[in-house]
Enzyme design. Structure first.
Site, PDB file in Angstrom:
ATOM      1  N   ASP A 192      -0.743  -5.473   9.442  1.00  0.00           N
ATOM      2  CA  ASP A 192      -1.717  -4.479   9.020  1.00  0.00           C
ATOM      3  C   ASP A 192      -2.967  -5.251   8.618  1.00  0.00           C
ATOM      4  O   ASP A 192      -2.963  -5.999   7.638  1.00  0.00           O
ATOM      5  CB  ASP A 192      -1.166  -3.685   7.831  1.00  0.00           C
ATOM      6  CG  ASP A 192      -2.144  -2.611   7.357  1.00  0.00           C
ATOM      7  OD1 ASP A 192      -3.282  -2.573   7.858  1.00  0.00           O
ATOM      8  OD2 ASP A 192      -1.762  -1.815   6.475  1.00  0.00           O
ATOM      9  N   LYS A 244     -13.322  -0.887   5.963  1.00  0.00           N
ATOM     10  CA  LYS A 244     -13.887  -1.746   4.931  1.00  0.00           C
ATOM     11  C   LYS A 244     -14.876  -2.755   5.498  1.00  0.00           C
ATOM     12  O   LYS A 244     -15.997  -2.861   5.011  1.00  0.00           O
ATOM     13  CB  LYS A 244     -12.764  -2.478   4.190  1.00  0.00           C
ATOM     14  CG  LYS A 244     -12.205  -1.741   3.010  1.00  0.00           C
ATOM     15  CD  LYS A 244     -11.411  -0.486   3.332  1.00  0.00           C
ATOM     16  CE  LYS A 244     -10.092  -0.764   3.973  1.00  0.00           C
ATOM     17  NZ  LYS A 244      -9.247   0.419   4.165  1.00  0.00           N
ATOM     18  N   TRP A 284       0.864  -1.184   0.000  1.00  0.00           N
ATOM     19  CA  TRP A 284       0.000   0.000   0.000  1.00  0.00           C
ATOM     20  C   TRP A 284       0.904   1.239   0.000  1.00  0.00           C
ATOM     21  O   TRP A 284       1.850   1.324   0.801  1.00  0.00           O
ATOM     22  CB  TRP A 284      -0.882  -0.033   1.243  1.00  0.00           C
ATOM     23  CG  TRP A 284      -1.825   1.119   1.390  1.00  0.00           C
ATOM     24  CD1 TRP A 284      -2.649   1.644   0.437  1.00  0.00           C
ATOM     25  CD2 TRP A 284      -2.056   1.870   2.595  1.00  0.00           C
ATOM     26  NE1 TRP A 284      -3.377   2.671   0.965  1.00  0.00           N
ATOM     27  CE2 TRP A 284      -3.041   2.837   2.271  1.00  0.00           C
ATOM     28  CE3 TRP A 284      -1.551   1.823   3.891  1.00  0.00           C
ATOM     29  CZ2 TRP A 284      -3.515   3.755   3.215  1.00  0.00           C
ATOM     30  CZ3 TRP A 284      -2.022   2.717   4.821  1.00  0.00           C
ATOM     31  CH2 TRP A 284      -2.995   3.675   4.488  1.00  0.00           C
TER      32      TRP A 284
END
Ligand code: PLA
Length: 499
Positions: free
Chosen positions: A309, A345, A228
């Site tokens: 993460d 999300k 990311w």
């Protein structure tokens, strides 16, 4: 527009499907934030063969008028005239600004895609940039359980708007640790976990990074290549030195497991290793459980510190437990570990900015001292976290009916994404698009790492008004049965006409 997209940061360059390689990126301007990162990398290269690609922003002032009177303020009827030069005239006179020499920063490589998309007036436009879930109708989704939890909160007159403690909402922290580590986790039962509520996944990573820079003996964090795009920036600004380990093999469009083991094997003892808990962004390629076990053994044998993460728990497989398994394997061995969780999300709470950082320690006493130091990181950063999002999450996680409903809604989102993968593959196969596209159904999570290069992406944006990051990542969650033919047409045209 296509120029803007083409200028966006490419976290990885895939081998083009049928095109010659791209020319190298332009040199970094001195204002580039990743210059700092690059300076920290040894000149003779790091333990990985592939370095992080430099951020290559382009400064453009082309559209800025030099005539200050041409700038409009919103809803302003105020006219600039020689008789009436101030205060607007003064406000518009750039020559004496203390910021006269400031350069224009590039748009964010991911969120900037939305900025470009919003400026496009074409009715067929499609935003597949940011990972944000959309319904079949292309609309943002507020989960039913979230609506119910909010209703409960609104109907409770005892609720007030006081500050939360520095570490956040206690119930939220407890439930978040259980969600990621498992309700029966010995680490939780033994009070060895310090959990603090943070500003979503990003804030959790940043707080964890600053804590490590202040209190941990090894300042290097290894991040996967690619990863990311915000990871290197977060950790560099937190005060850590960022290096990368091989992760993705463009030739197989799969995991470069050998490269990963070699690079982590060569990392200095104690180094921090950032791991995507599931649904690796941007590649959609995760290690199998057997490979995770090998990674765990290697990391523990070298005392490498795992920093997970977890931004997509539940989105990869549709199961919260299955997606947390890699994290739980590292906790089960009794070793220490960091986990940054995001509810953006999996609960659709993007704008509520709700997440948690947990640090699993060896003893309850260490965990309590760690928590006391986390407070010193948080207090001068944002004092204490926001109340609303964490209250929604805690309400859902504490109530078994709401929790069960959530898992059903989450599975439905994951299943819709999986069905989009199948439909896109079929649409490309029906068009006879050159190349093997089966990686679309092999990859998991929110994104497909298509293999399209930045020129093909720019072409699709210009000709088809399809917006995506320049590394060829598309958010499958932004697609619908209705929009797949448009995307497949664009991909087909990009691959065939640019070969
Ligand atoms: N970690 C990873 C791996 C992510 O992909 C994201 C979000 C985050 C953390 C942070 O999310 P949060 O702070 O909103 O909880 N990545 C998105 C959005 C979905 C973004 O770039 O901000 C993406 O499109 O990649």
């Amino acid at each position: 527009m296509s120029c803007l997209i083409a200028c966006l940061y490419t976290s990885s360059q895939l081998a083009p499907l049928s095109l010659p390689p791209l020319s190298p990126p332009p040199p970094l301007p001195s204002s580039s934030p990743t210059l700092l990162l690059d300076k920290r990398l040894p000149a003779n290269g790091v333990s990985t063969k592939k370095q992080l690609k430099p951020f290559a922003p382009t400064v453009t002032t082309k559209n800025l008028s030099s005539d200050p009177s041409s700038y409009k303020t919103p809803n302003s009827s105020f006219q600039i005239s020689p008789q009436n030069p101030s205060p607007t005239k003064m406000a518009h006179d750039h020559s004496d600004s203390v910021f006269t020499n400031i350069t224009r920063a590039p748009e964010d490589p991911i969120l900037g895609v939305t900025v470009a998309y919003n400026k496009d007036s074409d009715p067929s436009k499609l935003n597949l940039g940011v990972g944000a879930y959309r319904t079949e109708e292309g609309k943002p989704l507020v989960l039913n359980v979230v609506r119910q939890a909010e209703q409960k909160l609104v109907n409770d007159p005892s609720r007030v708007k006081e500050y939360l403690p520095i570490v956040g909402l206690a119930d939220f922290n407890k439930c978040s640790a259980k969600l990621i580590f498992g309700a029966d986790s010995p680490a939780i039962q033994e009070n060895r976990v310090a959990t603090v509520q943070c500003l979503s996944g990003t804030g959790s990573l940043r707080v964890g990074g600053e804590f490590l820079a202040k209190h941990y003996h090894e300042r290097t964090v290894y991040i996967p290549q690619p990863t990311w795009g915000n990871h290197p920036k977060i950790f560099t600004l937190a005060g850590l030195s960022v290096k990368s380990y091989r992760y993705y093999d463009p030739a197989t469009r799969g995991l470069d497991f050998q490269g990963l083991l070699e690079d982590l094997g060569n990392a200095p003892s104690g180094a921090i290793v950032l791991l995507h808990a599931c649904a690796h962004n941007p590649t959609g390629v995760d290690p199998t459980i057997e490979k995770w076990e090998q990674i765990r053994q290697l990391m523990r044998s070298k005392a490498l510190l795992p920093f997970f993460d977890s931004a997509y728990q539940g989105f990869a497989s549709g199961s919260l437990d299955a997606d947390a398994q890699p994290v739980r394997m590292f906790v089960a061995d009794g070793g220490e570990c960091f986990a940054a969780q995001s509810y953006a999300k999996n609960m659709g709470l993007y704008g509520e900015r709700v997440g948690a950082l947990s640090i699993v320690c060896k003893t309850a006493d260490v965990a309590s001292r760690v928590e006391s130091q986390l407070k010193l990181v948080i207090r001068p950063m944002y004092s204490n976290p926001p109340l609303h999002g964490a209250s929604i999450v805690a309400t859902i996680l504490k109530d078994s009916n709401l929790y069960n409903e959530w898992t059903v809604e989450l599975k439905a989102m994951a299943d819709r994404i999986i069905s989009m993968r199948k439909q896109l593959l079929e649409a490309l196969q029906a068009r006879g698009t050159p190349g093997d596209w089966t990686h679309i159904i092999k990859q998991i999570g929110m994104f497909t790492f298509t293999g399209l290069n930045s020129e093909q992406v720019a072409f699709m944006t210009k000709e088809y008004h399809i917006y995506m990051t320049s590394d060829g990542r598309i958010s499958m969650a932004g697609l619908s049965t209705k929009t797949i033919p448009h995307l497949a047409d664009a991909m087909h045209a990009a691959v065939t006409s640019m070969a």
